[in-house]
Design an enzyme around this catalytic site. Structure first.
Site: not given
Ligand code: 8YV
Length: 347
Positions: A290, A308, A261
């Site tokens: 983001e 992302h 993150r």
């Molecule tokens: C996902 C992510 O694509 O799963 C996670 O925590 O950061 C990503 O890889 C995203 O969360 C989809 O909502």
């Protein structure tokens, strides 16, 4: 947003969970999920979908959630306390994603709303992207391609676009959970020396498996790492874990990778270091605000900046959807969903 999330969530474990059995639940999916997944959900439930895949505004979300029993949000939705409270019938938030920092877990808990996520299924793809970015930066792939595409390649030269070998380099992994271990596995295969920092030290057998050396002192680990990869969740404790002060400890040629993150790194401070070439490079798949990106990052050299995409394979996204369905099905049958969010993932 966080408050005392985890104490509250842990308290929830002791609470009696009230289940309601129903196939008449109304489900709101905030974004367009893989076709196969939406089809399966629609076979069993009444689904409000988002065909345009446009991100719903705050007020749209607040309105749409009103008569919904189950919400399926994504990382792009901020589900705060006020939105949760607008869902008068809301019983389950089945997050399409692993990280749950986009959700107010405290308010969900206080309102007896269960939260589930999609662990495991995106581990390998995320680790592959980490390896991709490390190799692209170490071998100056973007600069090399730019030279060719802009017609500036005059032929082979013995000192042209010189990269750095991974073998023998110190790889500092922050957060040695599922994804951290999958990254360690890949880097060990190509000769990296694995260092890690985690809230809890791993067992001797797991350390042996990755030839990994534990550092309780994060500052010490990052000051000797050639490559750093971040794999801890974003929690109140990890906000700006890599602060301006800490970033100053990085080695001059250090490469920093973040697929976790954006909030974990002070992005402004990192951008200054990169722009002034005070560190070797960065591979960022996530950003602090983001989809906004600190402008000077876009002008920095030897960076790989991605929107992302770490879990963006059809395999991962369908598997994430299957986990969402399984969690909903369990809940609808009055059973405990398998991916109930109970405690932080850092352990
Ligand atoms: C996902 C992510 O694509 O799963 C996670 O925590 O950061 C990503 O890889 C995203 O969360 C989809 O909502």
């Amino acid at each position: 947003m966080f408050g005392d999330i985890f104490n509250n969530v842990q308290k929830k474990e002791k609470k009696k969970i009230i289940f309601m059995t129903s196939n008449n639940f109304i489900i709101l999916i905030t974004r367009k999920l893989p076709e196969k997944i939406e089809k399966k959900l629609k076979q069993n439930f009444k689904v409000i979908d988002n065909k345009s895949d446009r991100r719903l505004s705050y007020s749209e979300l607040k309105k749409k959630i009103q008569n919904v029993d189950i919400l399926v949000p994504c990382v792009s939705d901020t589900i705060d306390g006020s939105i949760i409270k607008s869902g008068k019938k809301l019983k389950l938030i089945a997050n399409f994603g692993n990280g749950v920092d986009n959700l107010d877990l405290v308010t969900a808990n206080e309102n007896n709303i269960l939260v589930t996520n999609t662990p495991d299924v995106l581990t390998e793809d995320t680790a592959d992207l980490v390896l991709t970015m490390i190799l692209m930066i170490s071998r100056k792939v973007i600069d090399a391609q730019k030279k060719l595409l802009t017609g500036n390649w005059s032929g082979w030269g013995p000192s042209e676009t010189m990269g750095k070998r991974i073998k023998g380099q110190n790889i500092g992994i922050i957060g040695m959970g599922r994804i951290g271990c999958a990254v360690a596995h890949r880097l060990k295969v190509i000769g990296g020396k694995i260092l890690y920092h985690n809230r809890k030290r791993l067992s001797k057998s797991i350390e042996k498996q990755y030839s990994a050396k534990y550092f309780s002192d994060l500052d010490l680990m990052i000051s000797i790492s050639d490559i750093i990869s971040i794999h801890c969740p974003y929690t109140p404790e990890t906000f700006h874990l890599l602060s301006k002060k800490r970033l100053k400890l990085l080695k001059k040629n250090c490469i920093i990778i973040n697929t976790s993150r954006g909030e974990i790194i002070d992005e402004q401070a990192l951008a200054v270091l990169l722009y002034r070439k005070r560190i070797g490079g960065a591979g960022l798949d996530v950003f602090e605000h983001e989809p906004q990106i600190t402008p000077s990052l876009l002008e920095s050299q030897n960076v790989v900046l991605l929107p992302h995409i770490s879990s963006a394979t059809l395999e991962s996204r369908e598997a994430m959807g299957e986990r969402v369905i399984k969690n909903i099905q369990f809940f609808a049958k009055g059973r405990t969903p398998p991916d109930l969010v109970k405690k932080p993932f850092f352990d």
